[in-house]
Write a protein that holds these residues in place. Structure first.
Motif, PDB file in Angstrom:
ATOM      1  N   THR A  99      38.186 -42.504   8.273  1.00  0.00           N
ATOM      2  CA  THR A  99      38.269 -42.016   7.016  1.00  0.00           C
ATOM      3  C   THR A  99      37.122 -42.674   6.285  1.00  0.00           C
ATOM      4  O   THR A  99      36.826 -43.801   6.321  1.00  0.00           O
ATOM      5  CB  THR A  99      39.511 -42.400   6.290  1.00  0.00           C
ATOM      6  N   ILE A 100      36.313 -42.029   5.443  1.00  0.00           N
ATOM      7  CA  ILE A 100      35.403 -42.660   4.638  1.00  0.00           C
ATOM      8  C   ILE A 100      35.788 -42.703   3.337  1.00  0.00           C
ATOM      9  O   ILE A 100      36.304 -41.764   2.621  1.00  0.00           O
ATOM     10  CB  ILE A 100      33.855 -41.844   5.006  1.00  0.00           C
ATOM     11  N   SER A 101      35.291 -43.722   2.745  1.00  0.00           N
ATOM     12  CA  SER A 101      35.613 -43.729   1.200  1.00  0.00           C
ATOM     13  C   SER A 101      34.535 -44.454   0.551  1.00  0.00           C
ATOM     14  O   SER A 101      33.454 -45.262   1.219  1.00  0.00           O
ATOM     15  CB  SER A 101      37.050 -44.549   1.029  1.00  0.00           C
ATOM     16  N   ARG A 102      34.362 -44.552  -0.895  1.00  0.00           N
ATOM     17  CA  ARG A 102      33.316 -45.324  -1.649  1.00  0.00           C
ATOM     18  C   ARG A 102      34.024 -45.907  -2.817  1.00  0.00           C
ATOM     19  O   ARG A 102      35.018 -45.398  -3.204  1.00  0.00           O
ATOM     20  CB  ARG A 102      32.143 -44.473  -1.906  1.00  0.00           C
ATOM     21  N   ASP A 103      33.364 -47.068  -3.275  1.00  0.00           N
ATOM     22  CA  ASP A 103      33.676 -47.585  -4.563  1.00  0.00           C
ATOM     23  C   ASP A 103      32.564 -47.936  -5.187  1.00  0.00           C
ATOM     24  O   ASP A 103      31.855 -48.875  -5.086  1.00  0.00           O
ATOM     25  CB  ASP A 103      34.537 -49.036  -4.186  1.00  0.00           C
ATOM     26  N   ASN A 104      32.332 -46.881  -6.122  1.00  0.00           N
ATOM     27  CA  ASN A 104      30.998 -47.278  -6.900  1.00  0.00           C
ATOM     28  C   ASN A 104      31.108 -48.349  -7.750  1.00  0.00           C
ATOM     29  O   ASN A 104      29.794 -48.990  -8.127  1.00  0.00           O
ATOM     30  CB  ASN A 104      30.790 -45.922  -7.858  1.00  0.00           C
ATOM     31  N   ALA A 105      32.144 -48.800  -8.166  1.00  0.00           N
ATOM     32  CA  ALA A 105      32.129 -50.151  -8.960  1.00  0.00           C
ATOM     33  C   ALA A 105      31.541 -51.490  -7.958  1.00  0.00           C
ATOM     34  O   ALA A 105      30.973 -52.401  -8.516  1.00  0.00           O
ATOM     35  CB  ALA A 105      33.458 -50.258  -9.396  1.00  0.00           C
ATOM     36  N   LYS A 106      31.737 -51.359  -6.762  1.00  0.00           N
ATOM     37  CA  LYS A 106      31.512 -52.317  -5.983  1.00  0.00           C
ATOM     38  C   LYS A 106      30.110 -52.042  -4.973  1.00  0.00           C
ATOM     39  O   LYS A 106      29.754 -52.783  -3.859  1.00  0.00           O
ATOM     40  CB  LYS A 106      32.624 -52.847  -4.822  1.00  0.00           C
ATOM     41  N   ASN A 107      29.569 -51.021  -5.364  1.00  0.00           N
ATOM     42  CA  ASN A 107      28.388 -50.423  -4.515  1.00  0.00           C
ATOM     43  C   ASN A 107      28.795 -50.460  -3.094  1.00  0.00           C
ATOM     44  O   ASN A 107      28.019 -50.894  -2.189  1.00  0.00           O
ATOM     45  CB  ASN A 107      27.305 -51.420  -4.586  1.00  0.00           C
ATOM     46  N   THR A 108      30.074 -50.020  -2.571  1.00  0.00           N
ATOM     47  CA  THR A 108      30.406 -50.152  -1.204  1.00  0.00           C
ATOM     48  C   THR A 108      30.798 -48.675  -0.716  1.00  0.00           C
ATOM     49  O   THR A 108      31.645 -48.076  -1.366  1.00  0.00           O
ATOM     50  CB  THR A 108      31.661 -51.136  -1.401  1.00  0.00           C
ATOM     51  N   VAL A 109      30.448 -48.437   0.499  1.00  0.00           N
ATOM     52  CA  VAL A 109      31.031 -47.357   1.338  1.00  0.00           C
ATOM     53  C   VAL A 109      31.520 -47.946   2.651  1.00  0.00           C
ATOM     54  O   VAL A 109      31.167 -48.824   2.994  1.00  0.00           O
ATOM     55  CB  VAL A 109      29.883 -46.339   1.725  1.00  0.00           C
ATOM     56  N   SER A 110      32.910 -47.453   2.882  1.00  0.00           N
ATOM     57  CA  SER A 110      33.817 -47.867   4.034  1.00  0.00           C
ATOM     58  C   SER A 110      33.951 -47.088   4.832  1.00  0.00           C
ATOM     59  O   SER A 110      33.955 -45.628   4.622  1.00  0.00           O
ATOM     60  CB  SER A 110      34.869 -48.736   3.387  1.00  0.00           C
ATOM     61  N   LEU A 111      34.386 -47.169   6.205  1.00  0.00           N
ATOM     62  CA  LEU A 111      34.686 -46.447   7.246  1.00  0.00           C
ATOM     63  C   LEU A 111      35.941 -47.113   7.685  1.00  0.00           C
ATOM     64  O   LEU A 111      35.796 -47.998   8.534  1.00  0.00           O
ATOM     65  CB  LEU A 111      33.562 -46.259   8.207  1.00  0.00           C
ATOM     66  N   GLN A 112      37.043 -46.402   7.773  1.00  0.00           N
ATOM     67  CA  GLN A 112      38.435 -46.742   8.420  1.00  0.00           C
ATOM     68  C   GLN A 112      38.557 -46.142   9.439  1.00  0.00           C
ATOM     69  O   GLN A 112      38.298 -44.695   9.724  1.00  0.00           O
ATOM     70  CB  GLN A 112      39.799 -46.602   7.471  1.00  0.00           C
TER      71      GLN A 112
END
Length: 112
Positions: A68-81
């Motif tokens: 699962t890919i997700s992003r948090d624009n407030a933290k400038n972060t993209v994650s991959l679970q």
């Protein structure tokens, strides 16, 4: 120039989970299309998952239902679970911006 810093790789047993994170520099992260790619030894780099600035998502067939890919624009972060990992998921995983800028990569090894 955007800089990317990846983290979260490591060694995990088959069936296990890992979470990769990528932090991007700059103040316009929300306008970027972000992706995770991987490259296994002797193979070409391939797209794993991608999330656009409009939150459209696509996955490689080989990881659908497990990653699962997700992003948090407030933290400038993209994650991959990554769940239900398999030995064939072993590769260096790279974060990418707009199909142009690459991170340094993080090693993921799935082995018993």
């Amino acid at each position: 120039q955007v800089q990317l810093v990846e983290s979260g790789g490591g060694l995990v047993q088959p069936g296990g989970s890992l979470r990769l994170s990528c932090v991007a520099s700059g103040s316009i992260f929300r306008f970027y299309d972000m992706g995770w790619y991987r490259q296994a030894p002797g193979k070409q780099r391939e797209l794993v998952a991608r999330i656009t600035r409009g939150l459209a998502i696509n996955y490689a067939d080989s990881v659908k239902g497990r990653f699962t890919i997700s992003r948090d624009n407030a933290k400038n972060t993209v994650s991959l679970q990554m769940n239900s990992l398999k030995p064939e998921d072993t590769a260096v995983y790279y974060c990418n911006v707009n199909d142009q800028i690459w991170g340094q990569g993080t090693q993921v090894t799935v082995s018993s």
